[in-house]
Design an enzyme around this catalytic site. Structure first.
Site, mmCIF file in Angstrom:
data_model
loop_
_atom_site.group_PDB
_atom_site.id
_atom_site.type_symbol
_atom_site.label_atom_id
_atom_site.label_comp_id
_atom_site.label_asym_id
_atom_site.label_seq_id
_atom_site.Cartn_x
_atom_site.Cartn_y
_atom_site.Cartn_z
ATOM 1 N N GLN A 163 -5.402 -2.707 -6.396
ATOM 2 C CA GLN A 163 -5.456 -1.384 -5.763
ATOM 3 C C GLN A 163 -5.183 -0.286 -6.794
ATOM 4 O O GLN A 163 -4.134 -0.259 -7.436
ATOM 5 C CB GLN A 163 -4.451 -1.275 -4.605
ATOM 6 C CG GLN A 163 -4.745 -0.036 -3.750
ATOM 7 C CD GLN A 163 -3.751 0.211 -2.633
ATOM 8 O OE1 GLN A 163 -2.541 0.099 -2.834
ATOM 9 N NE2 GLN A 163 -4.247 0.556 -1.446
ATOM 10 N N TYR A 175 -1.330 9.857 -0.776
ATOM 11 C CA TYR A 175 -1.380 9.959 -2.233
ATOM 12 C C TYR A 175 -2.564 10.839 -2.657
ATOM 13 O O TYR A 175 -3.226 11.442 -1.819
ATOM 14 C CB TYR A 175 -1.382 8.555 -2.857
ATOM 15 C CG TYR A 175 -0.094 7.827 -2.502
ATOM 16 C CD1 TYR A 175 1.132 8.314 -2.973
ATOM 17 C CD2 TYR A 175 -0.082 6.730 -1.658
ATOM 18 C CE1 TYR A 175 2.332 7.691 -2.621
ATOM 19 C CE2 TYR A 175 1.111 6.108 -1.298
ATOM 20 C CZ TYR A 175 2.314 6.598 -1.780
ATOM 21 O OH TYR A 175 3.498 6.000 -1.426
ATOM 22 N N ARG A 215 -9.486 2.150 0.743
ATOM 23 C CA ARG A 215 -8.511 2.180 1.833
ATOM 24 C C ARG A 215 -8.258 3.611 2.278
ATOM 25 O O ARG A 215 -8.029 4.487 1.448
ATOM 26 C CB ARG A 215 -7.194 1.557 1.376
ATOM 27 C CG ARG A 215 -6.239 1.330 2.536
ATOM 28 C CD ARG A 215 -5.036 0.511 2.132
ATOM 29 N NE ARG A 215 -4.716 -0.429 3.199
ATOM 30 C CZ ARG A 215 -3.482 -0.728 3.587
ATOM 31 N NH1 ARG A 215 -2.438 -0.197 2.992
ATOM 32 N NH2 ARG A 215 -3.275 -1.583 4.574
ATOM 33 N N GLY A 260 0.656 -6.979 6.148
ATOM 34 C CA GLY A 260 1.558 -6.508 5.107
ATOM 35 C C GLY A 260 2.895 -7.203 5.185
ATOM 36 O O GLY A 260 3.144 -8.217 4.514
ATOM 37 N N ARG A 261 3.791 -6.684 6.053
ATOM 38 C CA ARG A 261 5.131 -7.258 6.153
ATOM 39 C C ARG A 261 5.127 -8.752 6.480
ATOM 40 O O ARG A 261 5.947 -9.501 5.920
ATOM 41 C CB ARG A 261 5.963 -6.445 7.143
ATOM 42 C CG ARG A 261 6.353 -5.083 6.550
ATOM 43 C CD ARG A 261 6.745 -4.082 7.590
ATOM 44 N NE ARG A 261 5.589 -3.694 8.418
ATOM 45 C CZ ARG A 261 5.625 -2.777 9.360
ATOM 46 N NH1 ARG A 261 6.759 -2.161 9.633
ATOM 47 N NH2 ARG A 261 4.540 -2.477 10.038
HETATM 48 C C1 LIG Z 1 7.128 -2.544 1.379
HETATM 49 C C2 LIG Z 1 5.781 -1.911 1.647
HETATM 50 C C3 LIG Z 1 5.004 -1.490 0.581
HETATM 51 C C4 LIG Z 1 3.717 -0.952 0.795
HETATM 52 N N1 LIG Z 1 2.945 -0.622 -0.286
HETATM 53 C C5 LIG Z 1 1.657 -0.220 -0.088
HETATM 54 C C6 LIG Z 1 0.795 -0.003 -1.213
HETATM 55 O O1 LIG Z 1 1.151 -0.191 -2.379
HETATM 56 N N2 LIG Z 1 -0.464 0.417 -0.931
HETATM 57 C C7 LIG Z 1 -0.927 0.628 0.344
HETATM 58 O O2 LIG Z 1 -2.072 1.010 0.542
HETATM 59 N N3 LIG Z 1 -0.123 0.394 1.418
HETATM 60 C C8 LIG Z 1 1.134 -0.038 1.230
HETATM 61 N N4 LIG Z 1 1.920 -0.339 2.322
HETATM 62 C C9 LIG Z 1 1.311 -0.386 3.668
HETATM 63 C C10 LIG Z 1 0.867 -1.826 3.968
HETATM 64 O O3 LIG Z 1 -0.239 -2.194 3.158
HETATM 65 C C11 LIG Z 1 0.449 -2.013 5.446
HETATM 66 O O4 LIG Z 1 -0.666 -1.221 5.711
HETATM 67 C C12 LIG Z 1 1.584 -1.682 6.397
HETATM 68 O O5 LIG Z 1 2.758 -2.378 6.029
HETATM 69 C C13 LIG Z 1 1.218 -2.034 7.837
HETATM 70 O O6 LIG Z 1 0.893 -3.395 7.952
HETATM 71 P P1 LIG Z 1 1.967 -4.466 8.557
HETATM 72 O O7 LIG Z 1 2.352 -3.964 9.911
HETATM 73 O O8 LIG Z 1 1.178 -5.749 8.596
HETATM 74 O O9 LIG Z 1 3.123 -4.520 7.616
HETATM 75 C C14 LIG Z 1 3.222 -0.820 2.121
HETATM 76 C C15 LIG Z 1 4.027 -1.221 3.181
HETATM 77 C C16 LIG Z 1 5.291 -1.769 2.969
HETATM 78 C C17 LIG Z 1 6.100 -2.249 4.151
#
Ligand SMILES: Cc1cc2nc3c(=O)[nH]c(=O)nc-3n(C[C@H](O)[C@H](O)[C@H](O)COP(=O)(O)O)c2cc1C
Length: 366
Positions: A100, A186, A234, A324-325
């Site tokens: 990314q 961003y 994204r 993600g999580r």
């Molecule tokens: C610890 C953390 C770091 C994240 N870092 C990024 C990132 O670097 N780039 C991005 O596009 N989204 C980032 N996100 C968003 C996640 O990619 C994801 O869209 C978000 O956590 C929702 O999905 P989930 O409910 O499955 O966790 C981050 C989220 C978390 C919790």
């Protein structure tokens, strides 16, 4: 519930994906000095190679693009060498991985900027948001983002060039493709959204103007890779993370998605705005509209479960589903979904920074 759709194979360009699970990009702030990925990061990603596709944590394309301590870059030779360990480990474990590409814009602070300069943005509007800094004495803490300076028109080709160079570096490091990060408040999202972009030149005002930079970045990235299917993007329509707000997300993101159709990218990745809590009335209707408009592969992410992902694919709302999580806490997420097994709980204290704890030590089944 059967998960036949989630676990059906598919193609992404020339890549064969064994399932529709995507490891969403996740900033973990665990790079080595010089913002260089290392062995620990390689192990972490290899543990998660069961995903159909891994998208790496956001990685700054230039020093100015950094907004948090210890996030990896993709602009130095050492970083390329560090990332090569990661891509090799993922490939040896049978996985596929995109990088990314990131520029944080105004979500930064002079302590993170080359020469202690102010961060840059479309307009000199400070975000009500936080970044993460390291002081000269080595202490580190969250900090309010600084007031940015507006990028001059003549600097924008340099921003586009930094994305192109980051792309060339990512391919050299062995990535299977790249994702343009135009989400979550961003730099590119700051240009797209009306409250953070008050420019009066060709990059502000109308939706055509606000989308100009992101489309120029996409075109430069595609030209660098030489295969549009190895490029994803994204977005996070209606997102407020980073203090962005768009007055008319339906218009803004419909325009962007229509423009993306002709680029024939590998995928469009749409992140739900409410992953930090809160409700966004009208988001589901907006997502359905974008699904109708977009002619290519769509990834949705944010609060998805095995069941909701299966249903989204079954009803044609998504082609792939980002987690993600769940992938942070469950290295073997695919196996757990297939077994109907319980998921490990997430430890919020170890999300950002630190070492192996809460990173590579979440247990797998058996
Ligand atoms: C610890 C953390 C770091 C994240 N870092 C990024 C990132 O670097 N780039 C991005 O596009 N989204 C980032 N996100 C968003 C996640 O990619 C994801 O869209 C978000 O956590 C929702 O999905 P989930 O409910 O499955 O966790 C981050 C989220 C978390 C919790």
């Amino acid at each position: 519930m059967s998960l036949d759709h989630l676990f059906s194979p598919t193609q992404l360009g020339d890549l064969n994906l064994p399932n529709r699970l995507v490891m969403a990009p996740l900033t973990r702030q665990r790079s080595l000095p010089g913002n260089v990925p290392g062995e620990l990061n390689a192990l972490y990603y290899a543990q998660r190679a069961n995903a159909g596709l891994i998208i790496s944590e956001a990685s700054q394309v230039c020093p100015q693009g950094q907004g948090y301590a210890w996030t990896p870059g993709i602009h130095s030779a050492e970083q390329v060498a560090g990332w090569r360990q990661v891509t090799q480990a993922v490939h040896e474990a049978g996985g596929r991985v995109f990088l990314q590409l990131w520029h944080v814009g105004r979500i930064s602070h002079p302590l993170l900027q080359p020469g202690g300069a102010d961060p840059v943005a479309p307009s000199a509007i400070q975000a009500n948001a936080e970044c993460y800094v390291v002081e000269a004495d080595g202490s580190h803490h969250k900090a309010a983002t600084a007031k940015p300076r507006a990028l001059e028109l003549h600097e924008l080709p340099g921003i586009v060039a930094a994305y192109a160079q980051g792309t060339a570096n990512a391919i050299q490091a062995g990535f299977d493709g790249v994702e343009v990060h135009a989400a979550n408040g961003y730099l590119l999202d700051q240009f797209l959204c009306s409250n953070s972009n008050q420019r009066s030149d060709a990059y502000g005002g109308s939706v055509e103007n606000r989308a100009r930079l992101v489309l120029q970045v996409v075109d430069a990235v595609v030209a660098t890779v030489g295969d549009s299917r190895k490029v994803g993007i994204r977005i996070s329509p209606m997102g407020t993370f980073g203090d962005v707000h768009d007055a008319n997300p339906l218009e803004t993101f419909s325009y962007l998605v229509e423009q993306l159709n002709s680029r024939q990218l590998g995928y469009l990745h749409v992140n739900r705005p409410d992953w930090l809590g809160g409700t966004f009335e009208g988001y589901d209707a907006l997502l359905r509209k974008l699904r109708q408009l977009y002619q290519g592969t769509l990834i949705i992410a944010g609060g998805q479960t095995a069941e909701s992902g299966e249903q989204a694919i079954a009803e044609g709302l998504a082609d792939l589903v980002g987690y993600g999580r769940p992938y942070i806490a469950n290295p073997d997420l695919a196996a757990r979904f297939q077994a109907g097994a319980e998921l490990n709980p997430l430890n919020p204290a170890t999300l950002y920074g630190g070492g192996a704890e809460g990173y590579t030590d979440y247990p797998a089944l058996g």
